[in-house]
Design a protein around this motif. Sequence first.
Motif, PDB file in Angstrom:
ATOM      1  N   SER A 164       0.833  -1.205   0.000  1.00  0.00           N
ATOM      2  CA  SER A 164       0.000   0.000   0.000  1.00  0.00           C
ATOM      3  C   SER A 164       0.867   1.254   0.000  1.00  0.00           C
ATOM      4  N   HIS A 221     -17.914 -10.054   6.050  1.00  0.00           N
ATOM      5  CA  HIS A 221     -17.795  -9.500   4.692  1.00  0.00           C
ATOM      6  C   HIS A 221     -19.121  -9.678   3.950  1.00  0.00           C
ATOM      7  N   HIS A 224     -19.018  -4.773  -0.747  1.00  0.00           N
ATOM      8  CA  HIS A 224     -17.829  -3.976  -1.047  1.00  0.00           C
ATOM      9  C   HIS A 224     -17.752  -2.744  -0.146  1.00  0.00           C
ATOM     10  N   ASP A 226     -18.020  -2.602   2.929  1.00  0.00           N
ATOM     11  CA  ASP A 226     -17.319  -2.905   4.191  1.00  0.00           C
ATOM     12  C   ASP A 226     -15.971  -2.186   4.272  1.00  0.00           C
ATOM     13  N   TYR A 227     -15.228  -2.186   3.145  1.00  0.00           N
ATOM     14  CA  TYR A 227     -13.909  -1.540   3.136  1.00  0.00           C
ATOM     15  C   TYR A 227     -14.035  -0.077   3.582  1.00  0.00           C
ATOM     16  N   SER A 231     -12.647   1.684   7.435  1.00  0.00           N
ATOM     17  CA  SER A 231     -11.592   2.702   7.355  1.00  0.00           C
ATOM     18  C   SER A 231     -12.123   4.084   7.725  1.00  0.00           C
ATOM     19  N   ILE A 244      -5.342  -2.938   4.331  1.00  0.00           N
ATOM     20  CA  ILE A 244      -6.465  -3.829   4.025  1.00  0.00           C
ATOM     21  C   ILE A 244      -6.068  -4.838   2.958  1.00  0.00           C
ATOM     22  N   ALA A 246      -6.934  -6.864   0.070  1.00  0.00           N
ATOM     23  CA  ALA A 246      -8.009  -6.788  -0.922  1.00  0.00           C
ATOM     24  C   ALA A 246      -7.710  -7.737  -2.079  1.00  0.00           C
ATOM     25  N   LEU A 259      -7.389   3.063  -3.978  1.00  0.00           N
ATOM     26  CA  LEU A 259      -7.490   2.180  -2.813  1.00  0.00           C
ATOM     27  C   LEU A 259      -6.123   1.917  -2.190  1.00  0.00           C
ATOM     28  N   ALA A 264      -5.073  -0.105   0.949  1.00  0.00           N
ATOM     29  CA  ALA A 264      -5.286  -1.457   0.422  1.00  0.00           C
ATOM     30  C   ALA A 264      -3.994  -2.047  -0.126  1.00  0.00           C
ATOM     31  N   GLU A 296      -6.247  -5.228   8.238  1.00  0.00           N
ATOM     32  CA  GLU A 296      -7.644  -5.649   8.113  1.00  0.00           C
ATOM     33  C   GLU A 296      -7.744  -6.724   7.048  1.00  0.00           C
ATOM     34  N   CYS A 297      -8.383  -7.830   7.379  1.00  0.00           N
ATOM     35  CA  CYS A 297      -8.681  -8.850   6.379  1.00  0.00           C
ATOM     36  C   CYS A 297     -10.006  -9.499   6.741  1.00  0.00           C
TER      37      CYS A 297
END
Length: 801
Positions: A164, A221, A224, A226-227, A231, A244, A246, A259, A264, A296-297
């Motif tokens: 990222s 999850h 989409h 959720d991301y 954050s 994240i 992704a 992202l 991400a 985050e996953c």
Amino acid sequence: MTGKTEKQLQQLIDAYNQGNASSTSTILPITSTPSQHRNSNEHRNVVEREPRRMREDPVAFMMNLGLYYQGTGWRGYKSYIGNKVFYPDFSAKMKTMVLSSKNVQQVINLLAERQSARLQLTQNKSKLSKMSEKERSKMVHKQQMALRKELQAVAKGIADKCISRMDSMRFIRFFAFTVNNILVRLYHQGIHIKESEWIELKRVALLAQEKKQSLILLPCHKSHVDYLVVSYLMFRLGLQIPHIAAGQNLDMPVVGPILQNAGAFFIRREWGDDLLYKTVMEEYLGTLLSEGMNIECFVEGTRSRLGKLLQPKLGIVKIILEALINDRFSDCYIVPISIGYDKIIETSSYANELLGNPKEKESLWGVITNTRLLQLKWGRVDVRVSKPYSLRGWLEDQLKHRGALDLTDSTQKAVLLKSLGYRVLSDINNVSVVMPSALVGTVILTLRGRGVGRSELIRRVDWLVRIISAKGGQVSEFHEMSTGDIVDRTLMIHKELIGEHKGKDILEPTFYGINPFELSYYRNQIIHLFVEEAIVCAALYTVVKKGGGKAMQRMQYSTLLEEVSFLSSLLKLDMIYKPGGIEHNTQRTVQWLVENHVIEVDEEGWVGLADIERQCGRENYDFLCFMIWPFVESYWLACVSLFSLAPPNKNGSPSEVPVWVESKLYEKRSQALGKTLYYQGDLSYLEAVNKETLSNALTRFQEQGIIVKRRYAEPKQWSEISLSNDYIPQRLNGILTPHGHLWELVEHIGKFRREGKNRRDNATVSTRVLRLADILGQDNLEPTPNQKALLKKLNQDNAKL
């Protein structure tokens, strides 16, 4: 908590409240008393006064934009908890640390040596024989240097794609402003949190910051979106924005770089045997953890198309656990998160996918740029955070509980990993909030008849709220809104899924499910609360469905336990059960059903429906059965479809060799069989045809030794399945007969099925259903292109031998 940490938390809360000109939402200090502040357990809408559209209040909208641009108060994102991110050269520093690491360099050297050895095998041997030892050594060294250089470039390319780019504070403020406006327009009733949970998260985050440790955020999850939600809340509430994990499908032009700049990092779905890619990714994650960066996953791996939590897929978590075992970092904190929506953007595409239609191209970018979507009003979002816990502390507890484990053994590590996955899923379920859409959708799909009147709908929603609360579940807070208002609001949000009959000749408005398949997404969001009770009721249904007097509709507790054990084991890949063995859980569940007057158990151990339940028309008992019946139907369909794996030869005689069918093609054909049975009345639920549950059923049958599976890597990854010899069905004069182990399994699953209008249990299976399976079986005799290529390769290999 230390005085220093407590003081830091108070300062951060003050910074959050300062400059909060467009929102009254606050996070309270944990040192406050009730007399000083409102109750910290209250639920708050963090975007309560955010301007939604410029045309509605242009002055407020422009003021809000100015506050983000100037970085006023929390919008400046200067005093967040956690190690520093969003400064120039942040990503360059991370890349240097990863690419120059000992592990990455060792793998590059190893691969260079391997490739150099292969090159030497292909070179002219006569030319090599004329070289001196020194010349050959020099040539090999030169080759390896060139190969190392190429591999360094490949590793850099992997890092460029994966790592990222959290370099710009100005960018993240602009991104937060953009996300804020997307969320407040799409979910017009706000983003709701429970303040005490975020206070606890901040406390843990401060402790982690002092020790340079990470938070591992593990949300469910569903979408989409959720991301964006996670954050945005981390930004707004003053916590370090996570890195994240992704899917590579989001790495597309324009949206991919955006992202990546927001945290991400993109990973492939399959890593295969790419040692360099695997090493770079593992080193990157290890570096993030050693630097105290939040990660985050999604513990489910992919978005849930069914509404309920999926089985854990723990690729990233596995790397984290192994890095902890190998002492790459001191510790981290696991943070399960539940996100609830009044409405999911993707439900229509989910339904199409589950029915076997080609996957629609949709993405987070599609949500952001779809102006039609942003004009809609889809209710609210509720976010709940489970209490964080130390991963090292959890590991030590597991080692105490399980005894000495060899953490170098992959099998024993897999047991630990699976245990962690289910612990996270259980934590998510425990804090999840039941949204109004789930309440209304569940009631409509669990009532007999074609529709339900408004007054009855409100009554049953009230009952469902009470029963959920009694079981320790949480229902979305709506303060002073009446149940009628909540129901009306939900019906408006879901008017394309729930229809209304009204007119002069109808006594009261009557509601019905226009699209039960899609509506089932919302019903499945509460199945975890009732799964044990539903299974017990379905087990009792095996005698209730036979009719007759009260004495005829009961069974011994020991028999009930056997049926519950069978059904629980069958559905284990689709359901998440509470901790404890089957006997303990069944005893606890039966006790709950007795206390709530659904069933009764006499002194001799007979279990049957309670008199009160009979008097009310079995409405509560039926509700519980309706929760599980669609899944029972899916497994019954999967079992019936197995008859198509034993088709007769072209001449009508039984096949002497097993028939192997490509897995994906077989699943599509099973769905075709299911749709036919549904439209002909032999299947009660179209949602039983969904490919996700059918796939789980086939996996379960493989685990039970009913089918066998072979996997291949060429020309691409694919697999094929066949029946085990013990389950090949019998034929009489070339016609399938209802005998043998496979038929016995069909009958056993069929005992739990909902009784249909036009059939009695499996009476039709021995006629038209088996005939349809035979028709399908004829297609299964034809080899697919992958099978033809495999056969050709085997023939070539045999010819060489």
